[in-house]
Design a protein around this motif. Structure first.
Motif, PDB file in Angstrom:
ATOM      1  N   MET A   1     -17.905  54.520  27.287  1.00 41.56           N
ATOM      2  CA  MET A   1     -17.146  53.700  26.359  1.00 41.56           C
ATOM      3  C   MET A   1     -17.855  53.689  25.014  1.00 41.56           C
ATOM      4  O   MET A   1     -19.001  53.293  24.914  1.00 41.56           O
ATOM      5  N   GLN A   2     -17.150  54.116  24.005  1.00 44.65           N
ATOM      6  CA  GLN A   2     -17.727  54.172  22.676  1.00 44.65           C
ATOM      7  C   GLN A   2     -17.051  53.177  21.749  1.00 44.65           C
ATOM      8  O   GLN A   2     -15.876  52.867  21.904  1.00 44.65           O
ATOM      9  N   LEU A   3     -17.809  52.720  20.788  1.00 45.64           N
ATOM     10  CA  LEU A   3     -17.299  51.914  19.686  1.00 45.64           C
ATOM     11  C   LEU A   3     -17.612  52.713  18.432  1.00 45.64           C
ATOM     12  O   LEU A   3     -18.777  52.882  18.066  1.00 45.64           O
ATOM     13  N   MET A   4     -16.562  53.236  17.785  1.00 49.99           N
ATOM     14  CA  MET A   4     -16.736  54.116  16.634  1.00 49.99           C
ATOM     15  C   MET A   4     -16.060  53.517  15.409  1.00 49.99           C
ATOM     16  O   MET A   4     -14.949  52.992  15.503  1.00 49.99           O
ATOM     17  N   LEU A   5     -16.725  53.619  14.275  1.00 47.29           N
ATOM     18  CA  LEU A   5     -16.139  53.278  12.984  1.00 47.29           C
ATOM     19  C   LEU A   5     -16.271  54.522  12.124  1.00 47.29           C
ATOM     20  O   LEU A   5     -17.382  54.892  11.727  1.00 47.29           O
ATOM     21  N   ASP A   6     -15.145  55.193  11.905  1.00 49.21           N
ATOM     22  CA  ASP A   6     -15.133  56.533  11.320  1.00 49.21           C
ATOM     23  C   ASP A   6     -16.032  57.429  12.177  1.00 49.21           C
ATOM     24  O   ASP A   6     -15.829  57.498  13.374  1.00 49.21           O
ATOM     25  N   ASP A   7     -17.033  58.049  11.586  1.00 50.95           N
ATOM     26  CA  ASP A   7     -17.914  58.937  12.354  1.00 50.95           C
ATOM     27  C   ASP A   7     -19.171  58.234  12.852  1.00 50.95           C
ATOM     28  O   ASP A   7     -20.044  58.877  13.437  1.00 50.95           O
ATOM     29  N   LEU A   8     -19.297  56.941  12.634  1.00 50.73           N
ATOM     30  CA  LEU A   8     -20.496  56.200  13.033  1.00 50.73           C
ATOM     31  C   LEU A   8     -20.311  55.636  14.441  1.00 50.73           C
ATOM     32  O   LEU A   8     -19.441  54.810  14.681  1.00 50.73           O
ATOM     33  N   ASP A   9     -21.142  56.104  15.362  1.00 47.89           N
ATOM     34  CA  ASP A   9     -21.101  55.633  16.746  1.00 47.89           C
ATOM     35  C   ASP A   9     -21.947  54.371  16.847  1.00 47.89           C
ATOM     36  O   ASP A   9     -23.172  54.423  16.829  1.00 47.89           O
TER      37      ASP A   9
ATOM     38  N   MET B   1     -10.757  53.353   7.301  1.00 48.07           N
ATOM     39  CA  MET B   1     -11.573  53.927   8.374  1.00 48.07           C
ATOM     40  C   MET B   1     -10.817  53.823   9.689  1.00 48.07           C
ATOM     41  O   MET B   1     -10.013  52.916   9.881  1.00 48.07           O
ATOM     42  N   LEU B   2     -11.110  54.728  10.602  1.00 49.27           N
ATOM     43  CA  LEU B   2     -10.537  54.662  11.940  1.00 49.27           C
ATOM     44  C   LEU B   2     -11.527  53.943  12.851  1.00 49.27           C
ATOM     45  O   LEU B   2     -12.671  54.369  12.997  1.00 49.27           O
ATOM     46  N   LEU B   3     -11.077  52.841  13.443  1.00 49.80           N
ATOM     47  CA  LEU B   3     -11.881  52.076  14.384  1.00 49.80           C
ATOM     48  C   LEU B   3     -11.411  52.436  15.794  1.00 49.80           C
ATOM     49  O   LEU B   3     -10.229  52.295  16.109  1.00 49.80           O
ATOM     50  N   LYS B   4     -12.328  52.923  16.628  1.00 53.11           N
ATOM     51  CA  LYS B   4     -12.027  53.240  18.024  1.00 53.11           C
ATOM     52  C   LYS B   4     -12.784  52.246  18.897  1.00 53.11           C
ATOM     53  O   LYS B   4     -14.013  52.189  18.854  1.00 53.11           O
ATOM     54  N   LEU B   5     -12.029  51.467  19.660  1.00 56.27           N
ATOM     55  CA  LEU B   5     -12.615  50.435  20.513  1.00 56.27           C
ATOM     56  C   LEU B   5     -12.921  50.986  21.902  1.00 56.27           C
ATOM     57  O   LEU B   5     -12.277  51.954  22.342  1.00 56.27           O
ATOM     58  N   PRO B   6     -13.865  50.374  22.616  1.00 53.12           N
ATOM     59  CA  PRO B   6     -14.219  50.860  23.955  1.00 53.12           C
ATOM     60  C   PRO B   6     -13.051  50.859  24.947  1.00 53.12           C
ATOM     61  O   PRO B   6     -13.042  51.642  25.878  1.00 53.12           O
TER      62      PRO B   6
END
Length: 149
Positions: free
Chosen positions: A1-9, A85-90
């Motif tokens: 499970m990742q939490l990403m903000l743009d390319d920042l993990d 920015m693209l926020l990807k939630l876990p």
């Protein structure tokens, strides 16, 4: 499970549990906007409409996640006006967001241990204030090459 903000993990180090950020205002937003008023005769007038964007996303450590000072410094470089920015939630959710300056400081970090000169690995608790926005427009297509005469 990742939490990403743009390319920042933000969950790159499993020992710090960055993926455990809590979305503290997830259930405080309504997709309906309502305005109530009274007519001159005293009758209630209600106007309603659906909100399209603008949902706040405030992510907070709340004692469950730590972040390196180096990561916080990287986040600070991302503080540019109207940056989308693209926020990807876990949980797999994805949202286009920008910094929510109207809600206070968009990045708030507090050291876990007091240090006079913390290094880049010094752990911090973190709060990020974001708000949903429209995705960025696609890049313009490449121009057609000129036909040869």
């Amino acid at each position: 499970m990742q939490l990403m903000l743009d390319d920042l993990d933000l969950s790159e180090d499993p020992r710090l549990a960055g993926e455990q950020m809590e979305w503290i205002d997830e259930w405080e937003w309504s997709p309906i906007e309502q305005v109530q008023d009274r007519s001159l005769a005293g009758r209630l007038i209600i106007q309603e409409g659906s909100k399209v964007l603008g949902m706040p996303i405030t992510l907070s450590s709340n004692g469950g996640a730590w972040f390196r000072l180096g990561t916080i410094r990287t986040l600070q470089t991302m503080l540019t006006p109207l940056r989308v920015m693209l926020l990807k939630l876990p949980d797999g959710g994805e949202h286009y967001v920008t910094w929510n300056h109207a809600a206070g400081a968009p990045i708030v970090a507090r050291p876990v241990h007091r240090e006079v000169a913390p290094g880049p690995d010094a752990p911090h608790e973190l709060t990020l204030r974001l708000i949903t926005v429209a995705p960025p427009p696609p890049p313009p297509p490449d121009p057609e090459p000129d036909p040869e005469p």
